[in-house]
Design an enzyme around this catalytic site. Sequence first.
Site, PDB file in Angstrom:
ATOM      1  N   ARG A   1     148.129 107.614  66.277  1.00 43.29           N
ATOM      2  CA  ARG A   1     149.235 108.555  66.434  1.00 43.29           C
ATOM      3  C   ARG A   1     149.012 109.372  67.695  1.00 43.29           C
ATOM      4  O   ARG A   1     147.984 109.271  68.346  1.00 43.29           O
ATOM      5  CB  ARG A   1     149.264 109.506  65.249  1.00 43.29           C
ATOM      6  CG  ARG A   1     147.902 110.195  65.086  1.00 43.29           C
ATOM      7  CD  ARG A   1     147.915 111.396  64.206  1.00 43.29           C
ATOM      8  NE  ARG A   1     146.572 111.737  63.777  1.00 43.29           N
ATOM      9  CZ  ARG A   1     145.689 112.460  64.462  1.00 43.29           C
ATOM     10  NH1 ARG A   1     146.015 112.897  65.671  1.00 43.29           N
ATOM     11  NH2 ARG A   1     144.490 112.727  63.996  1.00 43.29           N
TER      12      ARG A   1
ATOM     13  N   LYS B   1     138.015 103.274  57.128  1.00 42.70           N
ATOM     14  CA  LYS B   1     137.059 103.511  58.199  1.00 42.70           C
ATOM     15  C   LYS B   1     136.019 102.384  58.328  1.00 42.70           C
ATOM     16  O   LYS B   1     135.635 102.003  59.414  1.00 42.70           O
ATOM     17  CB  LYS B   1     136.374 104.869  58.001  1.00 42.70           C
ATOM     18  CG  LYS B   1     137.344 106.052  57.929  1.00 42.70           C
ATOM     19  CD  LYS B   1     138.311 106.098  59.116  1.00 42.70           C
ATOM     20  CE  LYS B   1     139.434 107.098  58.906  1.00 42.70           C
ATOM     21  NZ  LYS B   1     140.547 106.929  59.857  1.00 42.70           N
TER      22      LYS B   1
ATOM     23  N   GLU C   1     122.182 104.095  58.656  1.00 42.82           N
ATOM     24  CA  GLU C   1     122.619 104.032  60.056  1.00 42.82           C
ATOM     25  C   GLU C   1     121.793 104.959  60.919  1.00 42.82           C
ATOM     26  O   GLU C   1     121.138 105.880  60.433  1.00 42.82           O
ATOM     27  CB  GLU C   1     124.123 104.315  60.189  1.00 42.82           C
ATOM     28  CG  GLU C   1     124.536 105.731  59.855  1.00 42.82           C
ATOM     29  CD  GLU C   1     126.025 105.975  60.060  1.00 42.82           C
ATOM     30  OE1 GLU C   1     126.846 105.090  59.760  1.00 42.82           O
ATOM     31  OE2 GLU C   1     126.376 107.087  60.520  1.00 42.82           O
TER      32      GLU C   1
END
Lengths: 504, 504, 169, 169
Positions: free
Chosen positions: A297, A121, A205
Amino acid sequence: MTEGKLFKKVLVANRGEIAIRVFRALSEMGIGSVGVYSEADRLSAHLKYADEAYLIGGAAPSESYLNIERIIATAKKAGCEAIHPGYGFLAESHEFAKACEDAGLVFIGPSPESIKAMGFKTKAKKIMKDSGVPVIPGCLAGVTDIQQAEKLAAEIGYPIMLKASAGGGGKGMRIVRSREELDQAFRTARSEAESYFGNPEIFIEKLIERPRHIEVQILADNHGNVIHLGERECSIQRRYQKLIEESPSPAIDSETRKQIGAAAVLAAKAANYRNAGTVEFIMDQKGNFYFLEMNTRLQVEHPVTEFVTGIDIVINQIKIAAGRRLEYTQDEISWRGSAIECRIYAEDPMNDFLPSLGRIKRVRNPEGPWVRVENYVYSGYEVPVYYDPLIAKVITWGADRKSAIARMRRALSEYIIEGIETTIPFHMWVMRDPHFLAGDFDTSYIDRHYVGDSRRKRRKTPPEVAVIAACISAIESQPQKKDGHSRSRWRDVSRREAARSWAR
Amino acid sequence: MTEGKLFKKVLVANRGEIAIRVFRALSEMGIGSVGVYSEADRLSAHLKYADEAYLIGGAAPSESYLNIERIIATAKKAGCEAIHPGYGFLAESHEFAKACEDAGLVFIGPSPESIKAMGFKTKAKKIMKDSGVPVIPGCLAGVTDIQQAEKLAAEIGYPIMLKASAGGGGKGMRIVRSREELDQAFRTARSEAESYFGNPEIFIEKLIERPRHIEVQILADNHGNVIHLGERECSIQRRYQKLIEESPSPAIDSETRKQIGAAAVLAAKAANYRNAGTVEFIMDQKGNFYFLEMNTRLQVEHPVTEFVTGIDIVINQIKIAAGRRLEYTQDEISWRGSAIECRIYAEDPMNDFLPSLGRIKRVRNPEGPWVRVENYVYSGYEVPVYYDPLIAKVITWGADRKSAIARMRRALSEYIIEGIETTIPFHMWVMRDPHFLAGDFDTSYIDRHYVGDSRRKRRKTPPEVAVIAACISAIESQPQKKDGHSRSRWRDVSRREAARSWAR
Amino acid sequence: MIYYARLKDSEHEVEVDRSGDTYRVVIDGKPYVVDAKLLDGPTTMSLIVDNKCYEVAVTNSGSVMHVATGGEEFEIELKSQLEYHRKASAGDEPEGTSEEIKAPMPGVVVSVEVTEGQVIEPSAPVVIVEAMKMQNEISSLSGGRVKSVLVKPGDVVDSRQTLVVIDRA
Amino acid sequence: MIYYARLKDSEHEVEVDRSGDTYRVVIDGKPYVVDAKLLDGPTTMSLIVDNKCYEVAVTNSGSVMHVATGGEEFEIELKSQLEYHRKASAGDEPEGTSEEIKAPMPGVVVSVEVTEGQVIEPSAPVVIVEAMKMQNEISSLSGGRVKSVLVKPGDVVDSRQTLVVIDRA
């Protein structure tokens, strides 16, 4: 594989509704289909929709649907040219994609390299940031001392989130709403990070409060063409499990739609992506959106996009994997109306969504105009304990969001699943909830608004009807009376014909 | 009824799949639904989709679904404000429409006057001709002597058709291909007309050879607005019974589409029409089209138009009947892709389409992307002999005609109806027939191309599988052996739980 | 015929008479005319009650009837007049001295948190069962001494299977 | 176990052995390995034959088994070895001297075209039956003298119900 030539036979390395979805696409393309099943899935409906079906191992996923070697051997044995992984199981395994390549099979999905890059990630976010895709401010900056932290926090602006660099699962996480809270929070987060993960580094963040989860479907061919098929609104979740998705999002105007679509195409190009994929964003209350991750996907919720665009995503996946060029340019994509999906899980929404397993006594699916059901359970089927609790999806379309929701209410009212509890009553509640109808929700929606307990009425059948049925059943089950009345009535209606014995 | 206010409760004076179609629309609109049933329909599925269900009489249609008095009394008793007639039965009865009006109920359809005017075919053609809608040359000109006949035939051009003015059913009809054949044919036709109908008058009209049957869906509100929703191709028929319909027609280009749509709107205005209706045309091999008749009701095949336009025709019918203005102008109607409908009849296509009745042992409906099933039969249902043999409709959509057909093949291959014969094998044949695939067909298609006999294989199951099943069933039905093996196996799998006796 | 029907939170006296397909049912004094067609023996039927059509399946486990209709399931304990009066005079059973902790759903045992002889608090987790990728803690209601542990990690258990027996404190 | 199976236009010798869910079936010398799961007693089953899955329902009327799968129905006359040999030695039955004219489908009798005692030609229509808005002429195959007329206009008839009996000419 020359451009244009399609496969003769394809194996689907999955089970349940998504296996059936892919078998249907193969059937429409005139391609032979090969299904696989575990020992627990001998009676799963997906076998009935495949041209061929092979047992690949035990009930535990590791012995069957995650068994790369066995699946590839089956594909070779059955003479397949390609493998479609569905979603879940091996769909995002770069090892599997690589093993297919090595075995001379086409993996219907992106390259192993893209899967791998997007699977980490932090790496994925770095790639996106470098390419100009918006990411959450600060998310990639590790800090170790309070001075750095102060400086960065001031740049980003409060509130902020502190996260252990090496962490996960909420441990070492702290929300900081102002400069005053920072010192204390930073010390605690740092020491937790140290003790849990052996690494005191902290990420700072921007905290996105009450975010929406918005994702964009993209299609990319092997020739460098990338388009997007618009966004999906997926904010109705609990425990990171999506329950309801729709397209378009009620929170996105046409300008934002253009921007987020362009960002998704940029992200796909940055990932050197091919085949179908989904770029997930989180969006704040002001409409700012940030890259979250890329799902390499087919998504569970792809049908809502299919309904509004008229584009069959699975057929396009297969054509792309066969080397075909995209059949559409971005300008040729148009959106009509509104589509919504409700996921039907074998879970009890009146009892904290606990799994509700057992034998399904009776199923009646919704039908009729603009209702699509993707389902694999049937009357008499015993849902196995080993796999995902998703048993069906209901998707409706309407000329506008209001019509799509009205149609969903109708479809849910037709849907009968008896023998186990399902999320149908939850969806019926949402489809009448004023916040949902107004489009006013975010990822905290279920926690904030939904109270599911056993006192809530599930449906609307008066209990008197049940009492009446029980009494009539009791009367009709009485042993024969002297006048033979009860017994003969029973026989009249019992038309079940048993096979006679042929043996001698 | 003020503009905008919808009904509280509506009665549907019909049965089977179309009753369910209307109940679904009512449910989506939040309107209460009332169903009616005959004594033969106590177990018909349409009862399950209505909010209330009332018995209205005996099995014979005249005693129930055609019983105007009884239906209106039921509507009043149940507190309905309007009646939807479906198709068939009373849908085109101007007496019924009038009786509703007189009883203070809204008839969801056109005015009694429009129904009546369009019900007389010659009168309808006259109205159309006067309004400038193309009709078959000559069709309204009765002649009684050979000089008139010669003159008219020369004007129209050969080949022509002679028809008894007072006739019907093919009696007194003669095809004349040239001037030389006229004298003889005219004499014969005249004397047949005289002897069958007591009136020697003859109509002369242009013979349309191998015509296509094209119809146009229109919507008209009570405020003078009329739009069309494009055409449907309905040429695949036998004995005037449609079997397959599609939209758009493969034989119509965009220019013809514009013209035929304009002609249909003109026709609706000429008929002073309101609500949904269909203007039927026949089209010759050159693309000339002529008004045939107007169907003043919902058509069986309305779903193909719904699929390509995204407009719900039944919901619009109800809104129009409630006094609402059309929600769309002609410019706002757009068409996407291609839709096709196969009608599933309880008829044996291998045996001259003879009715095939009896108990349906098992039904599995097709599902999945862009497949719509309108159906009312279920496993265990006994199809009654009194009514129409239409038991279901399958409608598929595709981005183009080829995809819609491929999807139909897939849907039909999923469709299982056991216990009776149906038209499914016929449709499977058509969906692979090169003439049909090329769009090269007309109303003579079935007679010219289809050979349905019992030697043709219906499906593809190898007979060995049936033999294996029979033998296993025989073995498993054996009485218990000494080791108890057979019996216990049987018990293992037989999970049917019977209600115990509660009686004492 | 008179029955006593007990639902989760109500009890009703029901009188039922049949003539043909029509039943006259009186529930706590309120009459209903019911049109009933048996579809597949007495366990599946189509009912029309107050002009509303229901398809109903009745199954039976132990002394309880399960009535399923419209996706909803009712549990009804039904007694004949005779049974009802016999039971009423017998009074309630005494509470047991041991607690059988059962699996609330089928699944796979992930871990067993107690051993035989151990004394545990009320609400203490005793077994963790995984079903459909979710782990669920199964707890003791009463607490007490663990009398026997009937499962081990890896076992597949059925719904209502007894996992652990506790001697009540 | 050995069976003889007769279909519409073929006859097969079948040998079947079971071990667990697996059956070894040999049809006219050709072997098949069959995975069979009985779903609802021996009449409904899931078969995997040559890696293809079939759901099959077997019902039985008189001496014929009806095997339905994939929307198709096969009629199979199945005999055990003993029955087969007994039958083979007994030979065919002689042709009857009367013809029973049966309804090919359920419907309503619209009209009866013959009266008792009347002599009719082969293929002569005897009864008209209406089903689903279509009228169907039912004809005599052999012709002869009408022995008895068993229906009248308005009667509802079942499939295979005898309508008229003819003494063959």
